[in-house]
Design a protein around this motif. Structure first.
Motif, PDB file in Angstrom:
ATOM      1  N   UNK A 230      -6.497 -20.725  -8.528  1.00  0.00           N
ATOM      2  CA  UNK A 230      -5.555 -20.431  -7.786  1.00  0.00           C
ATOM      3  C   UNK A 230      -4.315 -19.875  -8.221  1.00  0.00           C
ATOM      4  N   UNK A 231      -3.391 -19.535  -7.418  1.00  0.00           N
ATOM      5  CA  UNK A 231      -2.238 -18.692  -8.130  1.00  0.00           C
ATOM      6  C   UNK A 231      -0.970 -18.776  -7.365  1.00  0.00           C
ATOM      7  N   UNK A 232       0.128 -18.288  -7.850  1.00  0.00           N
ATOM      8  CA  UNK A 232       1.283 -18.171  -7.150  1.00  0.00           C
ATOM      9  C   UNK A 232       1.741 -16.813  -7.809  1.00  0.00           C
ATOM     10  N   UNK A 233       2.220 -15.851  -7.005  1.00  0.00           N
ATOM     11  CA  UNK A 233       2.844 -14.522  -7.674  1.00  0.00           C
ATOM     12  C   UNK A 233       4.464 -14.294  -7.312  1.00  0.00           C
ATOM     13  N   UNK A 234       5.114 -14.375  -8.392  1.00  0.00           N
ATOM     14  CA  UNK A 234       6.612 -14.151  -8.144  1.00  0.00           C
ATOM     15  C   UNK A 234       7.026 -12.645  -7.990  1.00  0.00           C
ATOM     16  N   UNK A 235       7.336 -12.016  -6.742  1.00  0.00           N
ATOM     17  CA  UNK A 235       7.512 -10.438  -6.904  1.00  0.00           C
ATOM     18  C   UNK A 235       8.923 -10.149  -7.039  1.00  0.00           C
ATOM     19  N   UNK A 236       9.217  -9.452  -8.089  1.00  0.00           N
ATOM     20  CA  UNK A 236      10.498  -9.201  -8.295  1.00  0.00           C
ATOM     21  C   UNK A 236      10.879  -7.991  -7.446  1.00  0.00           C
ATOM     22  N   UNK A 237      12.071  -8.364  -6.745  1.00  0.00           N
ATOM     23  CA  UNK A 237      12.597  -7.278  -5.668  1.00  0.00           C
ATOM     24  C   UNK A 237      13.787  -6.736  -6.191  1.00  0.00           C
ATOM     25  N   UNK A 238      13.776  -5.441  -5.972  1.00  0.00           N
ATOM     26  CA  UNK A 238      15.051  -4.542  -6.482  1.00  0.00           C
ATOM     27  C   UNK A 238      15.616  -4.055  -5.473  1.00  0.00           C
ATOM     28  N   UNK A 239      16.731  -4.577  -5.108  1.00  0.00           N
ATOM     29  CA  UNK A 239      17.620  -4.491  -3.808  1.00  0.00           C
ATOM     30  C   UNK A 239      18.162  -3.130  -3.666  1.00  0.00           C
ATOM     31  N   UNK A 240      18.493  -2.473  -4.831  1.00  0.00           N
ATOM     32  CA  UNK A 240      18.686  -1.046  -4.879  1.00  0.00           C
ATOM     33  C   UNK A 240      18.003  -0.320  -4.321  1.00  0.00           C
ATOM     34  N   UNK A 241      16.553  -0.358  -4.683  1.00  0.00           N
ATOM     35  CA  UNK A 241      15.532   0.793  -4.262  1.00  0.00           C
ATOM     36  C   UNK A 241      14.853  -0.034  -2.832  1.00  0.00           C
ATOM     37  N   UNK A 242      15.180  -1.201  -2.730  1.00  0.00           N
ATOM     38  CA  UNK A 242      14.317  -1.942  -1.740  1.00  0.00           C
ATOM     39  C   UNK A 242      12.906  -1.949  -1.823  1.00  0.00           C
ATOM     40  N   UNK A 243      12.693  -2.192  -2.966  1.00  0.00           N
ATOM     41  CA  UNK A 243      10.926  -2.277  -3.253  1.00  0.00           C
ATOM     42  C   UNK A 243      10.878  -3.464  -4.249  1.00  0.00           C
ATOM     43  N   UNK A 244       9.546  -4.013  -4.017  1.00  0.00           N
ATOM     44  CA  UNK A 244       9.031  -5.067  -4.943  1.00  0.00           C
ATOM     45  C   UNK A 244       8.365  -4.211  -6.164  1.00  0.00           C
ATOM     46  N   UNK A 245       8.676  -4.923  -7.539  1.00  0.00           N
ATOM     47  CA  UNK A 245       8.517  -3.891  -8.573  1.00  0.00           C
ATOM     48  C   UNK A 245       7.250  -4.752  -9.416  1.00  0.00           C
ATOM     49  N   UNK A 246       6.127  -4.079  -9.281  1.00  0.00           N
ATOM     50  CA  UNK A 246       5.094  -4.802  -9.856  1.00  0.00           C
ATOM     51  C   UNK A 246       5.015  -5.035 -11.432  1.00  0.00           C
ATOM     52  N   UNK A 247       5.664  -4.181 -12.034  1.00  0.00           N
ATOM     53  CA  UNK A 247       5.828  -4.394 -13.509  1.00  0.00           C
ATOM     54  C   UNK A 247       6.817  -5.423 -13.963  1.00  0.00           C
ATOM     55  N   UNK A 248       7.844  -5.877 -12.980  1.00  0.00           N
ATOM     56  CA  UNK A 248       8.466  -6.883 -13.493  1.00  0.00           C
ATOM     57  C   UNK A 248       8.129  -8.298 -12.853  1.00  0.00           C
ATOM     58  N   UNK A 249       7.070  -8.129 -12.097  1.00  0.00           N
ATOM     59  CA  UNK A 249       6.680  -9.414 -11.321  1.00  0.00           C
ATOM     60  C   UNK A 249       5.559  -9.979 -12.287  1.00  0.00           C
ATOM     61  N   UNK A 250       5.379 -11.376 -11.928  1.00  0.00           N
ATOM     62  CA  UNK A 250       4.221 -12.070 -12.738  1.00  0.00           C
ATOM     63  C   UNK A 250       3.479 -13.152 -11.736  1.00  0.00           C
TER      64      UNK A 250
END
Ligand code: CUK
Ligand code: CUA
Length: 674
Positions: A230-250
């Protein structure tokens, strides 16, 4: 003329009449109430007759009075509902329950030109597909919308929603109500515990669902315990650009239990995440081979395991290299999660569904589908139990906290409790699937000062129709719940509406929860004849601040700036470079410029079009027959679409929005020479 938005004229008309009747009931019910103004007497007599003729009770009339929004007036609240397997989001005004918009997300939506040639939408759908060269996925099973939050309350800026069928999260901007991004999860193919946001939207939570090898590779079911996870993913949200950033997520690797819904901690539990799980039995199904079917196989144990994740610590571990890379995503291995003390389990009543964190963050409410109680865990007790360190362990070595040491209350509510929302007054509301009811109960403890009766107990119940899944309360999962309205998202409609064939709509029921105790009033039934919506969030309308027109002419909705292909009036042109033809077009009431596009068979066409209008609601569309192209052009917007002119002939492109009296004249000829 075609109508641009959907209203329900018959209902509205009826409500208007009923409203008048309400004046009589209201004035006659009030102690020493003011007399109705003399001038309206004749009118109200007629209205009374209508109420009598239609068989409307006083309760019907008050319900109408509470929901009727006169023409030109706006709703107080806006509900963002998942579209279920419609793969979209519905925007609904409350209390009128009028549908204002359907936002194309995972599913192409022709009115908005979403997925019909507009390169922005085509790119979002393409990037949202794991193997776009094999196929673009054109639907989703949307479950849980999550409004962005600041300090634990909705801020009206963004909306996130998960696609359970394909483990994807979408980002929608509430500036233009358009989908900006779809991210497929690199290590899972199904999710359920998303989307949920942390109190300042730094992280968007995507919990997994049905365990499988995280690599995406094949492994036989005989290797379930060893290979499936199983897994849980924490997506980092960059509010300035309004996007989830995979490189900063885990992500965090978890045992192959089926993770279910999640919620983010807040205030007292800020920095923590909670997820339910089921199938801790690790049943593998196979009823056709004589095995237990999943149905009973996953329900053998009395308890499953609530996952308690120390998010703050997980972020530290992820940022300090405690991850391995898997399909381009950083993953904290299970053994690291255990050794770093960021993952704990607590037994929870079997087959749980919702896990919901109370407004103060102190209480974590779990409802087990097969247990008539809700179980309330205390954050203080959880932290103390972790501190004491007196653990059991599951077979993967994950520490298990003691049930009795962490539970602060259990409240018996009825059959099939699923999800819980909160009010401003110490009330909690839990949906009861099997009972087809919403129960209201009081949070004791930290809410003692809010309740007249600071106990943990049920104080009211209202029937809904039928088989309720989620329920939603205005700001009901924030630090600042508004209460007032509750919507029951019912799976079955059965006898509520005119029979429209064997496929029935869902039924959203609006309930007034502004009065205390067992006084809850059912106000309105809203059929939803699209998809199976799962969950919704309700935000105060004054927190939304969308654009009326795009900020400047030539706006690219994806990059949020002026498009390099913006075309201004007088600059329209057609540029040829070998086989490549680039068109720079404008639209304005009521013409396209140019009106003749003459090309040759085999040309590769890149067509930019700018709606140079600055007037509110001055929308144009452009349809190109045979090439499956439909574009919506909102005031100021520049859109690009591309196609190869494979077929010779004469094609009339035309405007699809009834934009002016000469709308039918807003057309042009695409001439493709053989
Ligand atoms: S839900 Cu997804 S199947 Cu209650 Cu959010 Cu159950
Ligand atoms: Cu522009 Cu019709």
């Amino acid at each position: 003329m075609k109508a641009k938005r959907w209203f329900s004229p018959p209902v509205t008309a009826v409500l208007a009449l009923v409203l008048m009747v309400g004046v009589i009931f209201f004035t006659s019910c009030r102690d020493g109430g003011d007399a109705a103004p003399a001038a309206t007497t004749g009118l109200t007599q007629d209205a009374q007759a209508i109420a009598n003729e239609r068989g409307l009770s006083p309760a019907d009339v008050t319900a109408a009075l509470k929901t009727y929004v006169p023409s030109g007036q706006h709703d107080d609240y806006i509900m963002f509902s998942s579209g279920g397997h419609a793969g979209q989001v519905f925007v609904i005004g409350m209390p009128s329950m009028r549908l204002l918009k359907t936002i194309g997300v995972f599913t192409p939506e022709p009115w908005q030109g979403w997925g019909y040639g507009d390169m922005n939408s085509m790119n979002v759908l393409r990037e949202g597909s794991r193997n776009p060269d094999e196929h673009i996925i054109t639907w989703g099973d949307t479950h849980h919308p999550a409004l962005s939050e600041t300090d634990g309350d909705y801020d009206g800026e963004y909306l996130f929603i998960n696609d359970k069928a394909h483990a994807r999260i979408a980002v929608i901007s509430l500036k233009d109500f358009k989908t900006k991004q779809i991210v497929p999860n690199p290590i899972a193919l199904s999710n359920h515990g998303g989307a949920f946001v942390t109190p300042n939207t730094e992280w968007v939570i995507e919990g997994g669902h049905y365990a499988a090898p995280l690599s995406g590779d094949y492994a036989p079911l005989s290797e379930y315990e060893a290979q499936y996870r199983g897994m849980i993913t924490l997506w980092k949200f960059d509010r300035e650009i309004g996007r989830l950033v995979q490189d900063d997520s885990f992500a965090i690797e978890l045992p192959p239990y089926w993770q279910d819904l999640c919620d983010a901690g807040k205030l007292a539990s800020d920095g923590w995440v909670f997820c339910n799980s089921f199938n801790t039995e690790m049943a593998k199904g196979g009823v056709e081979k004589g095995n237990l079917p999943f149905e009973s196989g996953v329900s053998q144990y009395d308890t499953d395991l609530l996952h308690v994740i120390h998010l703050e610590r997980a972020v530290e571990v992820a940022q300090n290299g405690g991850t391995v890379e898997m399909n381009g995503l950083s993953v904290i291995p299970l053994e690291t999660a255990i050794s770093e003390g960021l993952l704990y389990f607590i037994p929870e009543p079997k087959s749980p569904h919702g896990v919901d964190v109370s407004p103060t963050g102190e209480y974590i409410v779990v409802a087990g589908k097969l247990d008539p109680h809700v179980t309330i865990y205390g954050m203080t007790e959880i932290k103390e139990a972790i501190e004491r360190g007196n653990f059991d362990y599951d077979e993967f070595g994950v520490p298990i906290l003691d049930f009795d040491e962490t539970v602060v209350a259990r409240v018996e509510l009825g059959l099939g409790p699923l999800h819980t929302q909160f009010g401003p007054d110490g009330y909690a509301y839990t949906s009861l699937f099997l009972d087809s009811a919403v129960s209201r109960w009081t949070l004791g403890g930290a809410y003692a000062d809010l309740n007249d009766d600071p106990e943990w107990e049920m104080v009211g119940k209202i029937s809904v129709h039928y088989n309720i899944g989620h329920l939603t309360v205005a700001h009901g999962d924030t630090v600042n719940p508004h209460g007032k309205y509750l919507v029951a998202l019912n799976k079955w409609a059965v006898d509520r509406f005119q029979n429209v064939g064997p496929l029935l709509p869902q039924n959203f029921q609006l309930i007034d929860i502004s009065q205390p105790g067992d006084q809850m009033q059912l106000l309105y039934d809203m059929p939803i004849g699209v998809g199976e919506p799962h969950y919704a969030q309700i935000i105060s309308a004054d927190l939304l601040d969308p654009w009326e027109v795009y900020p400047e002419v030539g706006w690219d909705a994806q990059t949020n700036t002026i498009s390099p292909n913006a075309t201004f009036q007088g600059e329209e042109r057609i540029v040829r470079d070998g086989n490549n033809v680039e068109i720079f077009m404008t639209s304005v009431r009521s013409r396209f410029v140019p009106e003749h596009v003459e090309i040759r068979q085999g040309d590769k066409v890149t067509w930019h079009i700018t709606n140079v209008e600055r007037a509110y609601d001055a929308i144009h569309g452009i349809a190109v027959p045979e090439y499956n192209i439909h574009i919506s052009l909102e005031p100021g917007e520049t859109v690009t679409f591309e196609f190869e002119a494979t077929r010779p002939g004469v094609f009339s492109y035309y405007c699809t929005e009834f934009c002016s009296a000469l709308h039918l004249e807003m057309k042009g000829y695409l001439l493709v020479q053989p």
